[in-house]
Design a protein around this motif. Structure first.
Motif, PDB file in Angstrom:
ATOM      1  N   ALA A 373       0.821  -1.134   0.071  1.00  0.00           N
ATOM      2  CA  ALA A 373      -0.055  -0.062  -0.005  1.00  0.00           C
ATOM      3  C   ALA A 373       0.787   1.472  -0.052  1.00  0.00           C
ATOM      4  CB  ALA A 373      -0.877  -0.042   1.281  1.00  0.00           C
ATOM      5  N   ALA A 374       0.078   2.368  -0.443  1.00  0.00           N
ATOM      6  CA  ALA A 374       0.996   3.637  -0.549  1.00  0.00           C
ATOM      7  C   ALA A 374      -0.029   4.663  -0.277  1.00  0.00           C
ATOM      8  CB  ALA A 374       1.523   3.982  -1.793  1.00  0.00           C
ATOM      9  N   ALA A 375       0.117   5.568   0.907  1.00  0.00           N
ATOM     10  CA  ALA A 375      -0.619   6.434   1.405  1.00  0.00           C
ATOM     11  C   ALA A 375      -0.015   7.844   0.845  1.00  0.00           C
ATOM     12  CB  ALA A 375      -0.580   6.484   2.847  1.00  0.00           C
ATOM     13  N   ILE A 376      -0.899   8.551   0.041  1.00  0.00           N
ATOM     14  CA  ILE A 376      -0.511   9.784  -0.447  1.00  0.00           C
ATOM     15  C   ILE A 376      -1.739  10.872  -0.253  1.00  0.00           C
ATOM     16  CG2 ILE A 376       0.693   8.613  -2.412  1.00  0.00           C
ATOM     17  CD1 ILE A 376      -1.717   9.416  -4.425  1.00  0.00           C
ATOM     18  N   LEU A 417      -8.078   8.296   8.581  1.00  0.00           N
ATOM     19  CA  LEU A 417      -8.822   7.337   7.733  1.00  0.00           C
ATOM     20  C   LEU A 417      -8.885   7.790   5.959  1.00  0.00           C
ATOM     21  CD1 LEU A 417     -11.851   6.702  10.140  1.00  0.00           C
ATOM     22  CD2 LEU A 417     -10.168   4.704   8.895  1.00  0.00           C
ATOM     23  N   PRO A 418      -8.757   6.980   5.169  1.00  0.00           N
ATOM     24  CA  PRO A 418      -8.546   7.376   3.728  1.00  0.00           C
ATOM     25  C   PRO A 418      -9.904   7.933   3.425  1.00  0.00           C
ATOM     26  CG  PRO A 418      -8.386   5.193   3.938  1.00  0.00           C
ATOM     27  CD  PRO A 418      -8.276   5.727   5.397  1.00  0.00           C
ATOM     28  N   ARG A 419     -10.094   8.995   2.437  1.00  0.00           N
ATOM     29  CA  ARG A 419     -11.256   9.053   2.062  1.00  0.00           C
ATOM     30  C   ARG A 419     -11.296   8.532   0.546  1.00  0.00           C
ATOM     31  NH1 ARG A 419     -13.516  15.019  -0.620  1.00  0.00           N
ATOM     32  NH2 ARG A 419     -15.010  14.218  -1.825  1.00  0.00           N
ATOM     33  N   TYR A 420     -10.317   8.258   0.050  1.00  0.00           N
ATOM     34  CA  TYR A 420      -9.967   7.645  -1.359  1.00  0.00           C
ATOM     35  C   TYR A 420      -9.246   6.135  -1.234  1.00  0.00           C
ATOM     36  CZ  TYR A 420     -11.411  12.345  -2.955  1.00  0.00           C
ATOM     37  OH  TYR A 420     -12.008  13.607  -3.178  1.00  0.00           O
ATOM     38  N   ILE A 421      -9.805   5.318  -1.857  1.00  0.00           N
ATOM     39  CA  ILE A 421      -9.033   4.008  -2.268  1.00  0.00           C
ATOM     40  C   ILE A 421      -9.182   3.599  -3.636  1.00  0.00           C
ATOM     41  CG2 ILE A 421      -8.961   1.590  -1.519  1.00  0.00           C
ATOM     42  CD1 ILE A 421     -10.368   2.126   1.041  1.00  0.00           C
ATOM     43  N   ARG A 422      -7.801   3.243  -4.083  1.00  0.00           N
ATOM     44  CA  ARG A 422      -7.630   3.053  -5.358  1.00  0.00           C
ATOM     45  C   ARG A 422      -6.773   1.608  -5.367  1.00  0.00           C
ATOM     46  NH1 ARG A 422      -3.454   5.699  -9.680  1.00  0.00           N
ATOM     47  NH2 ARG A 422      -3.685   4.172 -11.289  1.00  0.00           N
ATOM     48  N   ILE A 423      -7.349   0.744  -6.220  1.00  0.00           N
ATOM     49  CA  ILE A 423      -6.739  -0.531  -6.373  1.00  0.00           C
ATOM     50  C   ILE A 423      -6.072  -0.748  -7.568  1.00  0.00           C
ATOM     51  CG2 ILE A 423      -7.545  -2.914  -6.151  1.00  0.00           C
ATOM     52  CD1 ILE A 423      -9.990  -2.041  -4.705  1.00  0.00           C
ATOM     53  N   VAL A 424      -4.983  -1.290  -7.734  1.00  0.00           N
ATOM     54  CA  VAL A 424      -4.059  -1.274  -8.870  1.00  0.00           C
ATOM     55  C   VAL A 424      -3.388  -3.020  -8.761  1.00  0.00           C
ATOM     56  CG1 VAL A 424      -3.603   1.057  -9.088  1.00  0.00           C
ATOM     57  CG2 VAL A 424      -1.958  -0.242  -7.792  1.00  0.00           C
ATOM     58  N   ASP A 425      -2.933  -3.240  -9.965  1.00  0.00           N
ATOM     59  CA  ASP A 425      -2.088  -4.626  -9.727  1.00  0.00           C
ATOM     60  C   ASP A 425      -0.982  -4.450  -9.018  1.00  0.00           C
ATOM     61  OD1 ASP A 425      -4.448  -5.903 -11.225  1.00  0.00           O
ATOM     62  OD2 ASP A 425      -3.451  -5.491 -13.093  1.00  0.00           O
ATOM     63  N   ASP A 426      -0.103  -3.663  -9.294  1.00  0.00           N
ATOM     64  CA  ASP A 426       1.102  -3.124  -8.414  1.00  0.00           C
ATOM     65  C   ASP A 426       1.448  -1.930  -8.480  1.00  0.00           C
ATOM     66  OD1 ASP A 426       2.500  -6.003  -8.457  1.00  0.00           O
ATOM     67  OD2 ASP A 426       1.744  -6.007 -10.686  1.00  0.00           O
ATOM     68  N   LEU A 427       2.052  -1.659  -7.455  1.00  0.00           N
ATOM     69  CA  LEU A 427       2.649  -0.047  -7.045  1.00  0.00           C
ATOM     70  C   LEU A 427       3.694  -0.061  -7.982  1.00  0.00           C
ATOM     71  CD1 LEU A 427       2.151   0.114  -3.158  1.00  0.00           C
ATOM     72  CD2 LEU A 427       0.638   0.609  -4.952  1.00  0.00           C
ATOM     73  N   PRO A 428       3.845   1.297  -8.633  1.00  0.00           N
ATOM     74  CA  PRO A 428       5.046   1.648  -9.443  1.00  0.00           C
ATOM     75  C   PRO A 428       6.449   1.910  -8.509  1.00  0.00           C
ATOM     76  CG  PRO A 428       3.795   3.690  -9.153  1.00  0.00           C
ATOM     77  CD  PRO A 428       2.956   2.515  -8.740  1.00  0.00           C
ATOM     78  N   LYS A 429       7.444   1.341  -8.792  1.00  0.00           N
ATOM     79  CA  LYS A 429       8.661   1.092  -8.123  1.00  0.00           C
ATOM     80  C   LYS A 429       9.914   1.704  -8.673  1.00  0.00           C
ATOM     81  CE  LYS A 429       6.806  -2.284  -4.948  1.00  0.00           C
ATOM     82  NZ  LYS A 429       6.086  -2.887  -5.825  1.00  0.00           N
ATOM     83  N   THR A 430      10.698   2.008  -8.054  1.00  0.00           N
ATOM     84  CA  THR A 430      12.087   2.275  -8.363  1.00  0.00           C
ATOM     85  C   THR A 430      12.958   1.171  -8.775  1.00  0.00           C
ATOM     86  OG1 THR A 430      13.183   2.625  -6.454  1.00  0.00           O
ATOM     87  CG2 THR A 430      12.311   4.623  -7.165  1.00  0.00           C
ATOM     88  N   PRO A 431      13.964   1.065  -9.295  1.00  0.00           N
ATOM     89  CA  PRO A 431      14.642  -0.287  -9.725  1.00  0.00           C
ATOM     90  C   PRO A 431      15.116  -0.810  -8.275  1.00  0.00           C
ATOM     91  CG  PRO A 431      15.562   1.395 -11.147  1.00  0.00           C
ATOM     92  CD  PRO A 431      14.704   2.017 -10.133  1.00  0.00           C
ATOM     93  N   THR A 432      15.267  -0.169  -7.180  1.00  0.00           N
ATOM     94  CA  THR A 432      15.511  -0.590  -5.721  1.00  0.00           C
ATOM     95  C   THR A 432      14.239  -1.039  -5.012  1.00  0.00           C
ATOM     96  OG1 THR A 432      16.046   1.470  -5.141  1.00  0.00           O
ATOM     97  CG2 THR A 432      17.745   0.014  -5.790  1.00  0.00           C
ATOM     98  N   GLN A 433      12.996  -0.992  -5.779  1.00  0.00           N
ATOM     99  CA  GLN A 433      11.966  -1.519  -5.275  1.00  0.00           C
ATOM    100  C   GLN A 433      11.266  -0.295  -4.183  1.00  0.00           C
ATOM    101  OE1 GLN A 433      10.316  -4.295  -6.647  1.00  0.00           O
ATOM    102  NE2 GLN A 433      11.735  -3.743  -7.919  1.00  0.00           N
ATOM    103  N   LYS A 434      11.533   0.860  -4.207  1.00  0.00           N
ATOM    104  CA  LYS A 434      10.888   1.863  -3.429  1.00  0.00           C
ATOM    105  C   LYS A 434       9.606   2.368  -4.080  1.00  0.00           C
ATOM    106  CE  LYS A 434      14.701   3.564  -0.669  1.00  0.00           C
ATOM    107  NZ  LYS A 434      15.440   4.383  -0.064  1.00  0.00           N
ATOM    108  N   VAL A 435       8.583   2.648  -3.629  1.00  0.00           N
ATOM    109  CA  VAL A 435       7.566   3.029  -4.475  1.00  0.00           C
ATOM    110  C   VAL A 435       7.544   4.280  -4.759  1.00  0.00           C
ATOM    111  CG1 VAL A 435       4.855   3.649  -4.006  1.00  0.00           C
ATOM    112  CG2 VAL A 435       6.031   1.704  -2.907  1.00  0.00           C
TER     113      VAL A 435
END
Length: 465
Positions: A373-376, A417-435
């Motif tokens: 998960a990523a909170a933004i 508490l989140p107002r918005y929830i978005r569901i994706v297959d995978d989170l975008p990552k850097t080559p060292t796997q940071k979101v």
């Protein structure tokens, strides 16, 4: 420069280059295109040790100063201007030695940062930095240990445990990746006594079906990040002492915990030989419980990075006032526990409250169907932020946004508490796997994003009489 997956060749390259007095520069095996070109040019490397499957990518980029390649793992690709050498050039030569004596302050390796908001920076790491981590931070590891290293060797998380065992006279088993299935058989078969688990690794192991062999293994200790209910549960289920800590490429594990710390969310306490402070924007220390930036300095010279290669501006900014500025938000308590809150730039402000995206994500990932998960923050009509979480499902599971929200209601403060929830297959990552949160922020509220207010759900704080 070393462009190899985890394995024997990667370790031979690392220590062979150091034995000759050269600087070891590992690069991510996912690099290609502009990012590959950037790190090749920045490194000033003339020689690359490369896996044959990766080599064709070099044909598509400016290779800067590269003139020679040692190719392992198969047939070499012919590239104009690059002289290929066979893999047997990696065989140990007991008579090889550095032209000049190697000093503790010399650069042992350069590891690249993830570059989540800009180009990757090349971190200069002296020999004493790795030694300090090995001997001062991981006090519970000894020469009797065998550590399973399945984090990549182009990342400090994999590199350090190889060096810990080298310093203590222990051994390592190097794997190319983490696999939940077969993990415990691997541990038993190879007499593994310790390892490091990050992110989803801990809950993945916890979700394995219970077995009467759960405590039939040689594992004695695990370093796990972050420290939460899953960490405690894993230790109790498998009978293992669990530790946590805080580190980054530029520093030397300044914060570590005792075994099985009681304070959930802690990163531990400052270790001997370092001083940690939590400060405001003027580098003035804040009170316990107040969020600020973690800054660090060490008693031993050269026990942290010596700057960013060919980037004096970033070096000066990070090292101002004689302290290294981590860029991470922390708070601390009266008992000396430090708590990671968030990357400074990732904080969310809503209705006058500062919200840690890390703390939101920690609760969201407790939901069984959520893998990551990523909170933004997203813009609010009230000139502050609304909380949005972007989630990816566990394989074979589906996430219902409203069910996830109902799961979070009793676990989180109302303003988090989140107002918005978005569901994706995978989170975008850097080559060292940071979101890459910058990408998620750019996407914003998409057509498929669930909105609790449109769903008719109102959230209010509890009134206390």
């Amino acid at each position: 420069m070393s462009w190899l997956p985890n394995g024997k060749e990667a370790v031979l390259t690392w220590f062979g280059l150091n034995m000759l007095g050269a600087v070891y520069v590992p690069i991510n095996t996912s690099y290609r295109g502009g990012l590959l070109e950037h790190v090749v040019a920045l490194s000033d490397a003339k020689l690359i040790v490369v896996h044959s499957q990766l080599m064709p990518r070099l044909a598509d980029v400016d290779r800067a100063l590269l003139t020679d390649a040692i190719v392992v793992g198969g047939e070499a690709t012919g590239i104009d201007g690059l002289t290929n050498h066979p893999a047997d050039a990696l065989q140990p030569d007991e008579e090889a030695e550095a032209e000049d004596p190697i000093e503790p302050w010399d650069s042992q390796y350069i590891i690249f940062t993830s570059g989540t908001t800009g180009p990757s920076k090349a971190v200069l790491s002296p020999y004493l930095q790795a030694y300090s981590m090995a001997c001062d931070s991981y006090h519970f590891l000894t020469g009797d240990d065998r550590v399973l290293v399945n984090l990549p060797l182009f990342h400090v998380g994999g590199t350090i445990f190889v060096y810990v065992m080298l310093a203590h006279g222990g051994s390592v088993m190097i794997e190319n990746s983490f696999r939940t299935d077969g993990f415990w058989e691997l541990v038993r078969r190879n007499e593994i006594t310790s390892t490091c688990l990050v992110g989803a690794m801990t809950p993945f192991l916890l979700k394995l079906p219970p077995s009467n062999r759960d405590r039939d293994h040689p594992m004695r200790s695990i370093v796990t990040i972050p420290w939460n209910e899953d960490s405690l549960a894993l230790g109790k289920r498998y009978g293992i002492d669990m530790y946590t800590g805080f580190n980054m490429t530029e520093i030397s594990s300044p914060i570590v915990s005792e075994a099985n710390p009681a304070a959930l969310g802690t990163a531990g306490k400052q270790r001997a030989g370092v001083e940690c402070r939590v400060v405001d924007e003027n580098d003035c220390e804040v009170a316990p419980g107040v969020v600020g930036e973690l800054i660090v300095r060490t008693d031993r010279p050269w026990a942290m990075n010596s700057g960013y290669y060919k980037n004096p501006e970033a070096t000066a900014k990070a090292w101002r006032n004689g302290w290294f500025h981590t860029g991470d938000g922390f708070k601390y308590d009266e008992d000396g526990n430090f708590f990671f809150v968030d990357r400074i730039k990732d904080a969310i402000r809503r209705r006058g409250e500062n919200i840690s995206s890390f703390e939101v994500e920690s609760e969201v990932t407790q939901y069984p169907a959520v893998r990551e998960a990523a909170a933004i923050p997203v813009p609010s009509e009230f000139n502050e932020d609304e909380v949005m979480v972007v989630v990816a499902p566990t394989p074979g599971e589906a996430i219902d946004a409203e069910a996830l929200f109902r799961f979070l209601e009793p676990r989180m403060a109302h303003f988090m508490l989140p107002r918005y929830i978005r569901i994706v297959d995978d989170l975008p990552k850097t080559p060292t796997q940071k979101v890459q949160k910058v990408n998620l922020k750019a996407d914003g509220i998409t057509a498929d994003t669930w909105d609790r207010e449109k769903a008719g759900i109102k959230v209010k704080g509890e009134r206390i009489a």
